[in-house]
Scaffold this motif. Structure first.
Motif, PDB file in Angstrom:
ATOM      1  N   GLN A   1       0.839  -1.178   0.000  1.00 29.73           N
ATOM      2  CA  GLN A   1       0.000   0.000   0.000  1.00 29.73           C
ATOM      3  C   GLN A   1       0.888   1.246   0.000  1.00 29.73           C
ATOM      4  N   VAL A   2       0.296   2.360  -0.381  1.00 30.56           N
ATOM      5  CA  VAL A   2       1.023   3.625  -0.431  1.00 30.56           C
ATOM      6  C   VAL A   2       1.390   4.051   0.983  1.00 30.56           C
ATOM      7  N   ALA A  24       9.096   7.292   0.558  1.00 28.03           N
ATOM      8  CA  ALA A  24       7.906   6.760  -0.111  1.00 28.03           C
ATOM      9  C   ALA A  24       8.038   5.274  -0.385  1.00 28.03           C
ATOM     10  N   PHE A  27       4.527   2.499  -4.215  1.00 28.78           N
ATOM     11  CA  PHE A  27       4.204   3.041  -5.534  1.00 28.78           C
ATOM     12  C   PHE A  27       5.505   3.515  -6.186  1.00 28.78           C
ATOM     13  N   ARG A  98       1.199  12.852  -1.651  1.00 25.08           N
ATOM     14  CA  ARG A  98       1.299  12.451  -3.050  1.00 25.08           C
ATOM     15  C   ARG A  98       0.013  12.795  -3.777  1.00 25.08           C
ATOM     16  N   TYR A 115      -2.855  11.078  -0.724  1.00 20.51           N
ATOM     17  CA  TYR A 115      -2.126  10.245   0.234  1.00 20.51           C
ATOM     18  C   TYR A 115      -1.211  11.137   1.058  1.00 20.51           C
TER      19      TYR A 115
END
Length: 126
Positions: A1-2, A24, A27, A98, A115
């Protein structure tokens, strides 16, 4: 998941410097514009700076122009915010975010960011 994880916040004296990091995962960072926002007690969350997915375009709030610099290292999946000449009014929780859509232009409109990290506290005080 992000996931977006901020770090680097601290207590610093006026005129000092800090570098915030936004790590991060979940993704492909290269595809997304990343922004830094901040929220002081009793105030709305405001945009500070953002950087395009390519790193070729940046945007700054007037209040931080000339003092803050945003950068990204896609190979390290990290976006940075270098903050110099800090002032007491820079005190806030700083968040990285994001954009919801990939390949989006630079914007400090927080509604375009889907996000968010958990934030890191920056306190500027003598």
């Amino acid at each position: 998941q992000v996931q977006l994880v901020e770090s680097g916040g601290a207590l610093v004296q006026p005129g000092g410097s800090l570098r915030l990091s936004c790590a991060a995962s979940g993704f492909t960072l290269d595809y997304y514009t990343i922004g830094w926002f901040r929220q002081a007690p009793g105030k709305e969350r405001e945009g500070v700076s953002c950087i395009s997915y390519s790193g070729g375009s940046t945007l700054y709030a007037d209040s931080v122009k000339g003092r803050f610099t945003i950068s990204r290292d896609n190979a390290k999946n990290t976006v940075y915010l270098q903050m110099n000449s800090l002032k007491p009014e820079d005190t806030a929780v700083y968040y990285c975010a994001r954009t919801s859509r990939s390949y989006y232009y630079t914007t400090l409109d927080r509604t375009k960011y889907g996000y968010w990290g958990q934030g890191t506290q920056v306190t500027v005080s003598s």
